[in-house]
Structures are given as structure tokens and as C-alpha cells.
Design a protein around this motif. Sequence first.
Motif, mmCIF file in Angstrom:
data_model
loop_
_atom_site.group_PDB
_atom_site.id
_atom_site.type_symbol
_atom_site.label_atom_id
_atom_site.label_comp_id
_atom_site.label_asym_id
_atom_site.label_seq_id
_atom_site.Cartn_x
_atom_site.Cartn_y
_atom_site.Cartn_z
ATOM 1 N N GLN A 191 0.865 -1.247 -0.078
ATOM 2 C CA GLN A 191 0.035 0.059 -0.108
ATOM 3 C C GLN A 191 0.768 1.269 0.089
ATOM 4 N N SER A 192 2.000 0.982 0.614
ATOM 5 C CA SER A 192 2.840 2.303 0.819
ATOM 6 C C SER A 192 3.663 2.628 -0.364
ATOM 7 N N SER A 193 3.612 1.542 -1.348
ATOM 8 C CA SER A 193 4.484 1.678 -2.505
ATOM 9 C C SER A 193 3.622 2.629 -3.529
ATOM 10 N N LEU A 194 2.145 2.700 -3.417
ATOM 11 C CA LEU A 194 1.356 3.549 -4.287
ATOM 12 C C LEU A 194 0.896 4.668 -3.416
ATOM 13 N N ASP A 195 1.052 4.635 -2.181
ATOM 14 C CA ASP A 195 0.817 5.885 -1.365
ATOM 15 C C ASP A 195 1.586 7.204 -1.665
ATOM 16 N N GLY A 196 3.122 6.771 -2.160
ATOM 17 C CA GLY A 196 3.938 7.765 -2.496
ATOM 18 C C GLY A 196 3.543 8.440 -3.863
ATOM 19 N N PHE A 197 2.768 7.899 -4.505
ATOM 20 C CA PHE A 197 2.446 8.445 -5.790
ATOM 21 C C PHE A 197 1.463 10.005 -5.503
ATOM 22 N N TRP A 198 0.571 9.744 -4.514
ATOM 23 C CA TRP A 198 -0.382 10.908 -4.456
ATOM 24 C C TRP A 198 0.507 12.035 -3.950
ATOM 25 N N GLU A 199 1.571 11.674 -3.370
ATOM 26 C CA GLU A 199 2.208 12.938 -2.961
ATOM 27 C C GLU A 199 2.949 13.817 -3.932
ATOM 28 N N THR A 200 2.809 13.261 -5.112
ATOM 29 C CA THR A 200 3.592 13.767 -6.398
ATOM 30 C C THR A 200 2.425 14.644 -7.107
ATOM 31 N N LEU A 201 1.110 14.414 -6.862
ATOM 32 C CA LEU A 201 0.219 15.192 -7.489
ATOM 33 C C LEU A 201 -0.421 16.348 -6.826
ATOM 34 N N THR A 202 -1.124 17.273 -7.267
ATOM 35 C CA THR A 202 -1.698 18.436 -6.631
ATOM 36 C C THR A 202 -3.424 17.798 -6.434
ATOM 37 N N ALA A 203 -3.704 18.590 -5.578
ATOM 38 C CA ALA A 203 -5.173 18.366 -4.925
ATOM 39 C C ALA A 203 -6.000 18.109 -6.275
ATOM 40 N N GLU A 204 -5.903 19.172 -6.820
ATOM 41 C CA GLU A 204 -6.617 19.391 -8.270
ATOM 42 C C GLU A 204 -6.380 18.043 -9.116
ATOM 43 N N GLN A 205 -5.125 17.592 -9.219
ATOM 44 C CA GLN A 205 -4.913 16.212 -10.305
ATOM 45 C C GLN A 205 -5.719 15.139 -9.600
ATOM 46 N N ILE A 206 -5.571 14.920 -8.235
ATOM 47 C CA ILE A 206 -6.150 13.796 -7.758
ATOM 48 C C ILE A 206 -7.756 13.765 -8.012
ATOM 49 N N ASN A 207 -8.479 15.069 -7.797
ATOM 50 C CA ASN A 207 -9.769 15.098 -8.083
ATOM 51 C C ASN A 207 -10.114 14.974 -9.610
ATOM 52 N N GLY A 208 -9.139 15.086 -10.457
ATOM 53 C CA GLY A 208 -9.371 15.089 -11.918
ATOM 54 C C GLY A 208 -9.535 13.702 -12.308
ATOM 55 N N ILE A 209 -8.718 12.610 -11.447
ATOM 56 C CA ILE A 209 -8.742 11.197 -11.903
ATOM 57 C C ILE A 209 -10.007 10.900 -11.919
ATOM 58 N N GLU A 210 -10.429 10.055 -13.130
ATOM 59 C CA GLU A 210 -11.831 9.625 -13.522
ATOM 60 C C GLU A 210 -11.918 8.259 -13.176
ATOM 61 N N ALA A 211 -10.794 7.461 -13.527
ATOM 62 C CA ALA A 211 -10.820 6.096 -13.660
ATOM 63 C C ALA A 211 -9.501 5.499 -13.591
ATOM 64 N N VAL A 212 -9.160 4.330 -12.727
ATOM 65 C CA VAL A 212 -8.014 3.559 -12.321
ATOM 66 C C VAL A 212 -8.018 2.187 -12.902
ATOM 67 N N ALA A 213 -7.524 1.831 -13.804
ATOM 68 C CA ALA A 213 -7.311 0.304 -14.102
ATOM 69 C C ALA A 213 -6.267 -0.427 -13.062
ATOM 70 N N ILE A 214 -6.681 -1.444 -12.388
ATOM 71 C CA ILE A 214 -5.619 -2.060 -11.484
ATOM 72 C C ILE A 214 -5.952 -3.642 -11.390
ATOM 73 N N ASP A 215 -4.936 -4.317 -10.863
ATOM 74 C CA ASP A 215 -4.956 -5.880 -10.627
ATOM 75 C C ASP A 215 -5.740 -5.942 -9.577
ATOM 76 N N MET A 216 -6.366 -7.073 -9.385
ATOM 77 C CA MET A 216 -7.174 -6.998 -8.238
ATOM 78 C C MET A 216 -6.335 -7.483 -7.008
#
Length: 411
Positions: A191-216
Motif C-alpha cells: 500500500q505504501s508503494s502506491l501511497d507515495g504516488f499521491w504526494e507527487t500530484l496536486t489536489a486538483e490532479q487527484i480530483n481530476g482522476i476519473e478511472a484507475v485500472a488495477i490488478d485485483m
Amino acid sequence: MQDRELYRRILGIEAPWYVDSVELKQEAGEIHVRLGHDDMIHWPCPECGAACKLYDHQPERQWRHLDTCQYQTILHAEPPRSDCGDHGVRVVKMPWAEPSGRFTALFEALAIEWLKAASQKAVAGLLRLSWDEIHGILERAVKRGLARRKAERVSQIGVDEKAFRKGHSYLTVVNDLVRSRVLYVAEDRKQSSLDGFWETLTAEQINGIEAVAIDMWDPYIASLRSHVPEADGKIVSDKFHVAQHLGNAVDKVRRKENKTLKASGDDRLAGTRYDWLKNPTSMEPKDRKEFAELRNSELKTARAWALKETAMTLYSYIYERPARKHFRWWHSWAVRSRLQPMIEVARMLKRRFENIITYLRHRITNATSESINAKIQWVKYTARGFRNKQNFVHAIYFHCGGLDLAPQSTK
Ligand SMILES: [Zn+2]
């Protein structure tokens, strides 16, 4: 034209700098160019650009420049320091190199262009650079590129895990599915591996995410849920991973049945593993006919295969309501099939169904990431010999990040 004037022009050296001397060391295969400067009263502060008094000079430094024919060419100069009222004593910017670089900007630019096309080992050999030097150039290029990145909208992203050493260690790779580039690479798949990604984005960018393809993969889902608003409506469990889970279940049924059949001398299922994974329309006509007989047989594997194919028709629905109905019907068929692997996969898909049905809304898969993945395979191949993971991470950014890598001074 004198050699000094020739080199001044080749190097693009401008006032207040001039070429003081050019020395050919034939034995060593080197040309040494010494640069001097006019007595200027003022030097621009590197921080604010204000014209400042000369404070002193640093000891002589050297920069490797583009070769002159077969001769390594080395620039020498003593960097002046300016004395700024606001910023104090600072080394002024040298027009041919980035601060603290040991190569001129043009040399780094050349190495970067070559690195885009050839392996690190080949480029190191051709430019006569050490592993550390070539990797330093690559790492600086990535740092520059990441710093220059703008806070652009990233509406569709894919999160993928990537094995580094088979089965032993992983990387988490976040892809921009719209621009087909790597946004982020982290060690591990926690979880922490992906957590680091959000820190590289602005709040506006995070809110602009519409869809995320992931492995289960639950750690990724947990990270998404705690960072992306209304994550559940945006998470799309990757279609190809759903197909893979179903395919693995079919193969488990086949392996077990094959053993039973073989014991009674029936080898119809032997060597057919890949036939059950393939799309029949991509088979040779002869194989297709043989396979049709198998899949229309009374075999358990044939039933499992029919379950898999029927499950995947979910993806051809346009509207959610009939798709949900189809899945409910399929699920009850699967759990009553008496095929244990199919029952298990049906339960798993049901549990994750809300993150599967989102496909109909967003229509994204990690297929874009698959093309990035092919590129990452190439990176891995051309970076072989570089033992550590950090090298690999930098090389992924370098080749797949869509970054502006060139040193400032050559622009
Ligand atoms: Zn200043």
C-alpha cells in the motif's frame, strides 16, 4: 584562423569568456582547452540575476566536452564567485555546463540522445565513460525531467506491478493511460508503494482522476480508497486479469481431469493447455476443428471453458443493468457446476464485482500499460549488468516517462 578562435567558435564561447589556450596531448589522445574571461566588474548572481561584484575564483575545474575527431576534449576554467547583497557569495553559472556537472551540457545531451537508442553498456563503451558516469548522466536527466513536469490533468491511470527479479521483488508502476507514459515508479507492491504516488500530484490532479485500472490487488485498492475521492466508482479491475483468473481456473480443471483420463489411456487433454486459453478464431482451421470437438464434448474442462467464455461476455454489454443480471445468472451456474476451481473464481469475482462492472462506465484496461510494459522489458534488457533496482527505476523513467531530459544550457 587560429586554433583559439576555431575552438571559441566550435564551443560557442561568448564574451566575457574566451579561449585562452588549446593544447594537444597526442599521446593521451586529448585536447585541453583553457578558458579565461574578460575583467568584468559585475557577474550575475545565480539566484536572482542581479549584477554583483566579483568575490573570488574557485580552483580550476574540468568539463568533458564533445570529442574533437578522435580526441577527448576537456575544458578548463576557474569559476568566478559573485557577491550578492541578498544571496551572499555564490558560484556563477557557467554557460556551457549545469552547476556542479563534470560534463558540458552538449556532451550530456549527446549521451542522452545515444542512451535513448542503445544500451547503457554500449553508450558507456563508445563514449569511454564508467558505469557511474553513464548512470549519473541518466539520473540527472530524469531528475531534470521530473522537476520540469507540469501538473497536468491525468484522467485515466493504470497501476501495475512489475517483477524485478522473478518472483522475489516487485516494482509498482503508475501509468498515464491517456498519454501512454509512466508517471511513477516505486519499490515493492505494498500500500505504501502506491501511497507515495499521491504526494507527487496536486489536489486538483487527484480530483481530476476519473478511472484507475488495477490488478485485483488489495493493497492498491486500500491506497486508492484512502486517497482518491469516491474511489470505488473509479476503480476498474483489469479485464485481462479477470480473464487470467478464469483461464487459470480452467487450467486447474484440465490438469486434474487430464490425470484421470490418462489413467484410463485417454490423452485427449494432453498438451491442450494453450488451446483453452486461445481465442478459437485465431487458430488454424484444422486445429479449430479438433478443438471444436473437444469443447463440445462431455468433458469437465469443456464445461469450465464454457463458463469462462460466458463470464467474459460481460464485457460486451453496454448497459449496467442487463450486465448485472447476466453476472447473477452466470454466478449461480458457476457455483453449481461442481467444478471447484470455477466455484472459487466465481466467488472471488462476485466479491470484487463492483470494481469489475465499472468497466462498462470507463472502458479502460491496462492494455496501454502492456505496451509500456513491452518497453520496460526492453529497458530491463538494455540495462542488464546494472545490478541495483534504483538503476532500473531511473531507466524506466528515462525511457517511458515522456520527460524533457535535455540539460538546460543546450536549449
Ligand atoms: Zn542574488
